[in-house]
Design a protein around this motif. Structure first.
Motif, PDB file in Angstrom:
ATOM      1  N   LEU A  33       0.825  -1.209   0.000  1.00  0.00           N
ATOM      2  CA  LEU A  33       0.000   0.000   0.000  1.00  0.00           C
ATOM      3  C   LEU A  33       0.858   1.256   0.000  1.00  0.00           C
ATOM      4  O   LEU A  33       0.517   2.247  -0.642  1.00  0.00           O
ATOM      5  CB  LEU A  33      -0.951  -0.014   1.195  1.00  0.00           C
ATOM      6  CG  LEU A  33      -2.073  -1.063   1.150  1.00  0.00           C
ATOM      7  CD1 LEU A  33      -2.867  -1.045   2.451  1.00  0.00           C
ATOM      8  CD2 LEU A  33      -2.977  -0.821  -0.037  1.00  0.00           C
ATOM      9  N   GLY A  34       1.974   1.226   0.719  1.00  0.00           N
ATOM     10  CA  GLY A  34       2.886   2.362   0.736  1.00  0.00           C
ATOM     11  C   GLY A  34       3.470   2.626  -0.643  1.00  0.00           C
ATOM     12  O   GLY A  34       3.549   3.773  -1.096  1.00  0.00           O
ATOM     13  N   ARG A  35       3.885   1.549  -1.320  1.00  0.00           N
ATOM     14  CA  ARG A  35       4.420   1.696  -2.676  1.00  0.00           C
ATOM     15  C   ARG A  35       3.349   2.223  -3.628  1.00  0.00           C
ATOM     16  O   ARG A  35       3.641   3.057  -4.484  1.00  0.00           O
ATOM     17  CB  ARG A  35       4.954   0.351  -3.173  1.00  0.00           C
ATOM     18  CG  ARG A  35       6.322   0.052  -2.630  1.00  0.00           C
ATOM     19  CD  ARG A  35       6.910  -1.172  -3.321  1.00  0.00           C
ATOM     20  NE  ARG A  35       7.230  -2.114  -2.250  1.00  0.00           N
ATOM     21  CZ  ARG A  35       6.869  -3.368  -2.191  1.00  0.00           C
ATOM     22  NH1 ARG A  35       6.194  -3.907  -3.171  1.00  0.00           N
ATOM     23  NH2 ARG A  35       7.185  -4.117  -1.161  1.00  0.00           N
ATOM     24  N   LYS A  36       2.130   1.744  -3.490  1.00  0.00           N
ATOM     25  CA  LYS A  36       1.032   2.215  -4.332  1.00  0.00           C
ATOM     26  C   LYS A  36       0.765   3.706  -4.092  1.00  0.00           C
ATOM     27  O   LYS A  36       0.533   4.457  -5.037  1.00  0.00           O
ATOM     28  CB  LYS A  36      -0.250   1.410  -4.064  1.00  0.00           C
ATOM     29  CG  LYS A  36      -0.266   0.058  -4.664  1.00  0.00           C
ATOM     30  CD  LYS A  36      -0.377   0.182  -6.159  1.00  0.00           C
ATOM     31  CE  LYS A  36      -0.669  -1.174  -6.759  1.00  0.00           C
ATOM     32  NZ  LYS A  36      -0.755  -1.108  -8.198  1.00  0.00           N
ATOM     33  N   ALA A  37       0.777   4.123  -2.833  1.00  0.00           N
ATOM     34  CA  ALA A  37       0.530   5.535  -2.511  1.00  0.00           C
ATOM     35  C   ALA A  37       1.627   6.424  -3.084  1.00  0.00           C
ATOM     36  O   ALA A  37       1.346   7.473  -3.676  1.00  0.00           O
ATOM     37  CB  ALA A  37       0.419   5.718  -0.998  1.00  0.00           C
ATOM     38  N   VAL A  38       2.879   6.010  -2.932  1.00  0.00           N
ATOM     39  CA  VAL A  38       3.992   6.797  -3.477  1.00  0.00           C
ATOM     40  C   VAL A  38       3.901   6.854  -4.999  1.00  0.00           C
ATOM     41  O   VAL A  38       4.094   7.909  -5.613  1.00  0.00           O
ATOM     42  CB  VAL A  38       5.348   6.203  -3.004  1.00  0.00           C
ATOM     43  CG1 VAL A  38       6.507   6.811  -3.764  1.00  0.00           C
ATOM     44  CG2 VAL A  38       5.525   6.419  -1.511  1.00  0.00           C
ATOM     45  N   SER A  39       3.583   5.734  -5.630  1.00  0.00           N
ATOM     46  CA  SER A  39       3.436   5.706  -7.085  1.00  0.00           C
ATOM     47  C   SER A  39       2.320   6.643  -7.538  1.00  0.00           C
ATOM     48  O   SER A  39       2.479   7.388  -8.514  1.00  0.00           O
ATOM     49  CB  SER A  39       3.128   4.290  -7.571  1.00  0.00           C
ATOM     50  OG  SER A  39       4.187   3.428  -7.283  1.00  0.00           O
ATOM     51  N   PHE A  40       1.184   6.623  -6.828  1.00  0.00           N
ATOM     52  CA  PHE A  40       0.059   7.491  -7.183  1.00  0.00           C
ATOM     53  C   PHE A  40       0.451   8.963  -7.074  1.00  0.00           C
ATOM     54  O   PHE A  40       0.140   9.764  -7.966  1.00  0.00           O
ATOM     55  CB  PHE A  40      -1.145   7.190  -6.285  1.00  0.00           C
ATOM     56  CG  PHE A  40      -2.312   8.082  -6.535  1.00  0.00           C
ATOM     57  CD1 PHE A  40      -3.117   7.901  -7.644  1.00  0.00           C
ATOM     58  CD2 PHE A  40      -2.605   9.127  -5.652  1.00  0.00           C
ATOM     59  CE1 PHE A  40      -4.194   8.731  -7.877  1.00  0.00           C
ATOM     60  CE2 PHE A  40      -3.671   9.958  -5.885  1.00  0.00           C
ATOM     61  CZ  PHE A  40      -4.473   9.762  -7.003  1.00  0.00           C
ATOM     62  N   VAL A  41       1.135   9.335  -5.994  1.00  0.00           N
ATOM     63  CA  VAL A  41       1.546  10.728  -5.801  1.00  0.00           C
ATOM     64  C   VAL A  41       2.525  11.145  -6.900  1.00  0.00           C
ATOM     65  O   VAL A  41       2.395  12.230  -7.483  1.00  0.00           O
ATOM     66  CB  VAL A  41       2.156  10.925  -4.394  1.00  0.00           C
ATOM     67  CG1 VAL A  41       2.840  12.268  -4.275  1.00  0.00           C
ATOM     68  CG2 VAL A  41       1.077  10.780  -3.333  1.00  0.00           C
ATOM     69  N   LEU A  42       3.493  10.301  -7.220  1.00  0.00           N
ATOM     70  CA  LEU A  42       4.468  10.639  -8.261  1.00  0.00           C
ATOM     71  C   LEU A  42       3.807  10.764  -9.634  1.00  0.00           C
ATOM     72  O   LEU A  42       4.127  11.677 -10.399  1.00  0.00           O
ATOM     73  CB  LEU A  42       5.582   9.599  -8.303  1.00  0.00           C
ATOM     74  CG  LEU A  42       6.549   9.624  -7.123  1.00  0.00           C
ATOM     75  CD1 LEU A  42       7.546   8.473  -7.227  1.00  0.00           C
ATOM     76  CD2 LEU A  42       7.280  10.949  -7.058  1.00  0.00           C
ATOM     77  N   ILE A  43       2.890   9.874  -9.940  1.00  0.00           N
ATOM     78  CA  ILE A  43       2.196   9.945 -11.225  1.00  0.00           C
ATOM     79  C   ILE A  43       1.335  11.202 -11.298  1.00  0.00           C
ATOM     80  O   ILE A  43       1.287  11.868 -12.333  1.00  0.00           O
ATOM     81  CB  ILE A  43       1.353   8.671 -11.459  1.00  0.00           C
ATOM     82  CG1 ILE A  43       2.282   7.493 -11.747  1.00  0.00           C
ATOM     83  CG2 ILE A  43       0.348   8.860 -12.590  1.00  0.00           C
ATOM     84  CD1 ILE A  43       1.604   6.154 -11.785  1.00  0.00           C
TER      85      ILE A  43
END
Length: 195
Positions: A33-43
């Motif tokens: 979930l942390g990786r998904k959140a960081v990916s979403f913010v970067l995108i």
């Protein structure tokens, strides 16, 4: 007896394995979930920057195209640098957008067979800032435009000069309240002129 100890040992040892595997699953899911959140913010940030850059490029293209139309009809510039007049690359241009994207200052290089130059302009956009303005091209009114030209030659004929391409104000502009004289000022002006 040995069988009881072995079975109790296996039962005892299997419980911690279940709890450690449950912890591992929780840690894995939280990392996921942390990786998904960081990916979403970067995108999201990358997408916002990309949309802003594309909007700036569209503004530059629209303003520079309008400026090139005026330059191609100006006889002074044609006499100075010759025909055809070509717009330089977009990455050598500068663009400054202000007042909630209603005002723009732009400069870009131009060249002709006899010389080179830089066009500088200030333009405004009157209209609403809806989501459609990012999709549809906006119409810009050029207020001020100057051409800084350089015509190479021998030392006697080496010339650099400025040509102003200012037109009248766009028809969509109206006088601001500060510029319009009030009725009391009009009557005072009439009295002074009659005396």
């Amino acid at each position: 007896m040995l069988a009881k100890r072995l079975s109790s040992f296996l039962k005892f040892s299997s419980k911690p394995q279940i709890s450690t595997s449950a912890k591992n699953v929780d840690e894995e899911s939280s990392k996921y979930l942390g990786r998904k959140a960081v990916s979403f913010v970067l995108i999201t940030i990358t997408g916002g920057v990309t949309l802003s850059a594309l909007d700036d490029l569209a503004i530059y293209h629209r303003c520079s195209s309008k400026a090139m139309e005026k330059v191609s009809k100006n006889q002074e510039i044609i006499n100075a640098i010759g025909e055809p007049i070509v717009k330089g690359p977009w990455y050598n241009a500068s663009l400054a957008v202000a007042h909630k994207r209603h005002s723009v200052s732009c400069s870009f290089p131009v060249s002709g067979p006899q010389g080179t130059g830089v066009l500088q302009l200030k333009a405004v956009h009157n209209g609403d800032d809806s989501w459609f303005s990012y999709v549809l091209p906006r119409d810009w009114d050029i207020l001020i435009m100057e051409a800084l030209l350089h015509v190479p030659g021998n030392e006697e004929k080496h010339r650099s000069f400025r040509i102003s391409l200012a037109d009248k104000l766009p028809s969509s502009c109206t006088a601001c309240p500060e510029c319009v004289p009030h009725s009391s000022e009009n009557s005072e002006a009439k009295l002074n002129s009659n005396q």
